[in-house]
Design a protein around this motif. Sequence first.
Motif, PDB file in Angstrom:
ATOM      1  N   GLY A  24       0.836  -1.246  -0.026  1.00  0.00           N
ATOM      2  CA  GLY A  24      -0.500   0.086   0.105  1.00  0.00           C
ATOM      3  C   GLY A  24       0.766   1.004   0.177  1.00  0.00           C
ATOM      4  O   GLY A  24       0.359   2.783  -0.550  1.00  0.00           O
ATOM      5  N   SER A  25       2.210   1.133   0.226  1.00  0.00           N
ATOM      6  CA  SER A  25       2.951   2.373   0.155  1.00  0.00           C
ATOM      7  C   SER A  25       3.629   3.166  -0.863  1.00  0.00           C
ATOM      8  O   SER A  25       2.844   3.850  -1.033  1.00  0.00           O
ATOM      9  CB  SER A  25       4.385   1.939   0.250  1.00  0.00           C
ATOM     10  OG  SER A  25       4.651   1.434   2.018  1.00  0.00           O
ATOM     11  N   VAL A  26       2.463   2.395  -1.956  1.00  0.00           N
ATOM     12  CA  VAL A  26       2.815   2.718  -3.631  1.00  0.00           C
ATOM     13  C   VAL A  26       1.244   4.162  -3.417  1.00  0.00           C
ATOM     14  O   VAL A  26       2.018   5.230  -4.779  1.00  0.00           O
ATOM     15  CB  VAL A  26       1.795   2.083  -4.343  1.00  0.00           C
ATOM     16  CG1 VAL A  26       0.685   1.406  -4.806  1.00  0.00           C
ATOM     17  CG2 VAL A  26       2.163   2.117  -5.677  1.00  0.00           C
ATOM     18  N   ASP A  27       0.511   4.281  -2.666  1.00  0.00           N
ATOM     19  CA  ASP A  27      -0.310   5.158  -2.244  1.00  0.00           C
ATOM     20  C   ASP A  27       0.860   6.509  -2.512  1.00  0.00           C
ATOM     21  O   ASP A  27       0.499   7.870  -2.777  1.00  0.00           O
ATOM     22  CB  ASP A  27      -0.697   5.649  -1.361  1.00  0.00           C
ATOM     23  CG  ASP A  27      -2.372   4.585  -1.245  1.00  0.00           C
ATOM     24  OD1 ASP A  27      -2.983   4.239  -0.526  1.00  0.00           O
ATOM     25  OD2 ASP A  27      -1.550   3.876  -1.734  1.00  0.00           O
ATOM     26  N   PRO A  32      -4.177   4.910  -5.949  1.00  0.00           N
ATOM     27  CA  PRO A  32      -4.043   4.958  -4.584  1.00  0.00           C
ATOM     28  C   PRO A  32      -4.567   4.223  -3.988  1.00  0.00           C
ATOM     29  O   PRO A  32      -5.632   3.664  -3.520  1.00  0.00           O
ATOM     30  CB  PRO A  32      -3.799   6.086  -4.039  1.00  0.00           C
ATOM     31  CG  PRO A  32      -5.096   6.440  -4.872  1.00  0.00           C
ATOM     32  CD  PRO A  32      -4.758   6.470  -6.050  1.00  0.00           C
ATOM     33  N   PHE A  33      -4.074   2.304  -4.277  1.00  0.00           N
ATOM     34  CA  PHE A  33      -4.722   0.882  -4.181  1.00  0.00           C
ATOM     35  C   PHE A  33      -4.267   0.556  -2.661  1.00  0.00           C
ATOM     36  O   PHE A  33      -4.386  -0.566  -2.592  1.00  0.00           O
ATOM     37  CB  PHE A  33      -4.771  -0.186  -5.558  1.00  0.00           C
ATOM     38  CG  PHE A  33      -3.798  -0.135  -5.086  1.00  0.00           C
ATOM     39  CD1 PHE A  33      -3.103   0.062  -6.325  1.00  0.00           C
ATOM     40  CD2 PHE A  33      -2.860  -1.768  -4.405  1.00  0.00           C
ATOM     41  CE1 PHE A  33      -1.351  -0.411  -6.773  1.00  0.00           C
ATOM     42  CE2 PHE A  33      -1.052  -2.031  -4.940  1.00  0.00           C
ATOM     43  CZ  PHE A  33      -0.703  -1.158  -5.411  1.00  0.00           C
ATOM     44  N   GLY A  34      -3.766   1.227  -2.088  1.00  0.00           N
ATOM     45  CA  GLY A  34      -3.315   0.851  -0.452  1.00  0.00           C
ATOM     46  C   GLY A  34      -4.665   0.334   0.635  1.00  0.00           C
ATOM     47  O   GLY A  34      -4.545  -0.857   1.159  1.00  0.00           O
ATOM     48  N   PHE A  35      -5.735   1.471  -0.280  1.00  0.00           N
ATOM     49  CA  PHE A  35      -6.912   0.518   0.734  1.00  0.00           C
ATOM     50  C   PHE A  35      -7.439  -0.976   0.601  1.00  0.00           C
ATOM     51  O   PHE A  35      -7.651  -2.055   1.486  1.00  0.00           O
ATOM     52  CB  PHE A  35      -8.099   1.097   0.666  1.00  0.00           C
ATOM     53  CG  PHE A  35      -8.796   0.870  -1.027  1.00  0.00           C
ATOM     54  CD1 PHE A  35      -8.037   1.851  -1.727  1.00  0.00           C
ATOM     55  CD2 PHE A  35      -9.162   0.413  -1.312  1.00  0.00           C
ATOM     56  CE1 PHE A  35      -8.606   1.614  -3.234  1.00  0.00           C
ATOM     57  CE2 PHE A  35     -10.173   0.108  -2.310  1.00  0.00           C
ATOM     58  CZ  PHE A  35      -9.248   1.307  -3.486  1.00  0.00           C
TER      59      PHE A  35
END
Lengths: 736, 125
Positions: free
Chosen positions: A195-198, A209-212
């Motif tokens: 999720g750090s890709v957010d 932001p697919f962190g969720f």
Amino acid sequence: MVLSLYESIANLFRFNPHALPVMFFGLLALCFGLFVFMKNPASVINRRFFYFCLSIAFWLLPTSLGYLSVSETQAAWLFRIDNTSVLFISISVYRFVRAFLGLPSDWKDGLGYLAAVMVSALVLFTDTVVIGVREMSWGPYPAWGFGSVLPLTLFFAYMMGSFLLLFRALNRMEDEAQKNQAKYILIGYGIAYTGSVDYLGAFGFDVYPFGFLSIGLFFLIIGFAIIQHHLMEIEIVVRRATVFAGLFGFVYGTFALLTVLGQEYFEKSLGWPGWASLLPPILVITAVAKPLESYLTELTERYLFQQKYDYRELLKLFTGEVLTLLDVDQVMQNTASALDNIIKLELCAIYLRDSGDSGPFMLKAAQSSREALPAQMDPTHPLAAYLSNTHQPLRMSDQHRTDTLLEGARDFMKSLRGAICLPLVSRYRLIGFILLGTKKSGQTFTEGDVEVLVTLARTVAIAMTNAQLFSQVSAMQAEAAQKEKMAVIGTLSSGINHEICNPLGIIRGQCEVFLLNFKEGLYDGWPEKKVIEQAVTIFNKVIKETDRATAITKRLSTFAKPSKVFRPEAIEVVSEVREVMDILGHGLRVDNIRFAIELPEGFPKINCDRKQFQEVVFNILRNAAQSIGSSGLITVRAEVSGAGARILISDNGCGIPAEKIGKIFDPFFTTKDPGKGTGLGLFIVKQVVERNLGTISVASETGKGTTFTLTFPLAEGQMSAASQTVYSGADRVKVS
Amino acid sequence: MSATLPLLLTIDDEEEFTAFVKGYFELRGFRIETAPDGGTGIAIAQRERPDIALVDMKMPGKHGDEVFRELRGMYPDLPVIMITASEGFGKTRQRMQDLGAYACFDKPIQSIKELEKTVREAIGR
């Protein structure tokens, strides 16, 4: 007021579908964390997991509100709040991992929190980290400046710290269960950290932001680990959380969708006020929520907790079969076998205390190599002592309780590669225990497993107690039956002594007299013929008395010999009764008891086992004689009644009190003084009569006497003869 | 004591036993009267005082100890020897000795000579 509130909210927020899943997972994290915490607030692991979930919630919820924000200023504030929470995510993960590994808090924990607080102040109160808000394809998003280095450094430092701790511990771990748990934590957090890709969006990269979603996957993995590998004692939480998540998703989605559609139709097409668009979703949700909850619960049970269905079979087997067994060894063998067959275990052993409250526990059944298992355990053995004190199951995977009594027990379990030990408790005392090894599949025993196994252990304890009681009762019955036999022998002994010893005494005496007379010269002067006549007379007496003794010996032997074969046949009532009278006769005559048989001429034969009929008559006559004491009359009459013969044995003894007459055929019931009767005589009589397809009843009056009425079926071919003969008083045969 | 042959009264329901006693003692200078039950025995004793009585404990009708008491009631110094089966004999023996029986013998008689010796001692011959 509601309208103005609605309008105020509408001025602050706008609808953005991208906010929905983010808000959903944020709420999921919050609820999941709360459930975990409330399940066991005292557990360090549960608390730290809750903090982690809290920090996730405080990241996702403000983010979703930010997506919905109308004003940039409002969105910026919300994003600052979410960025602050992110700082605490990796620190809470680090602390959770340390708690899982059993490591105490150290300076790094304190440093992390201090750093997080300081950086949070930077994020909230300066423009160095969140420098503004960008409008991305999914909605507003924070824009980060150079100050973001600090939160990023803190975040990744503690993230790497957590992974390093887990990697190192994983290599050192010996316990399979804990290894599995550690693997799932590693995988779960690994996925969560994708999720750090957010962060990319914060630097202007148009990466959704697919962190969720990573968080969602994380909760799935952790949920699986909880169910399958007993990560935390919150299986029930996962169950409820899954149902809740499904329900929440439905409510939220339905509400959002129908509200939007309502706005389009009711407001724009029909011109209704805005609040009217709330009506359809409210109605739908009210109607569907409850059935949906039941459906989701069943779905969760069926697919997440499939083992429950295997255990259902185990429970059925135990309650249907094991509970009904009356042999202790069988109970134990069947239990060990069933557990091993259904759960597939490396080890299954059952220990049972043979007797008393302080004896050792003996190994009674085992489904693995017995060499590794001690043949017995004293009550002072650590495992036995722990179970005696607590009456609670012992689980090796329960790493988070510490006490000295437990330590010794767990060391022993570890030496046997045992996984769980279930106490068998009956009437508040430990009667044994079941030792189970690891499952062959490698799965750990989950909370659900333990619940089922504890129920099984209770069933087994009941079955064992029943079996032990049954064997005690059987022993008591055997002892009482033996006493009854001795009582019968006692009754016979008078007859034995008289009927056998007397003839022998006469034989001896006659011989002795002849020899003495001869020795003393008393036959001198007698003519030879007279001496020979005297000798012949004596020899004849010897033969007669020998025959008499032989006959009574045979009669008694035949009577006393247990019958191995049940053989109903046509028997004469008179001759059988007379046979019994010969055995009892002397005793009755001595006690001045007269005896009469009143039977019609040609009375038909009855169908009965000969020996058993004699036993029945013997018992009833004996009881009659005892009730008379001395001086009285016993009468045996018989008459044909329908397809059977009715035999009535009456006495004029003391009778049976009315309140006791209903119980006289009950086992161990006696009207005699304590120690005088076994209470089994009439019980056995009733069983024997019924076995011969007969019936027995009794009528009695205190002080007047008692009559037992026996009915037996007539022998084949006798019925027609009986129906054709008319009996009158003149035909009766009186024998005494 | 009779100047003639001493009279031995045997009261026992066992015909063979009384015949056996009669056969032995008649050859040894006794007169024997036998009775199959207590009532008959008492009647015989009333007709002629016996010198000694042998009484069986267990008989139909009157039991031996009742017969014993009646005989001793009629003739207080009549020696009475009780004969009985050996079961429970210890207590019976004690009881009869307490009542004043001259002796007690088990049935079947192990030694007829011993019985003869006791009878002769009892009547002083």
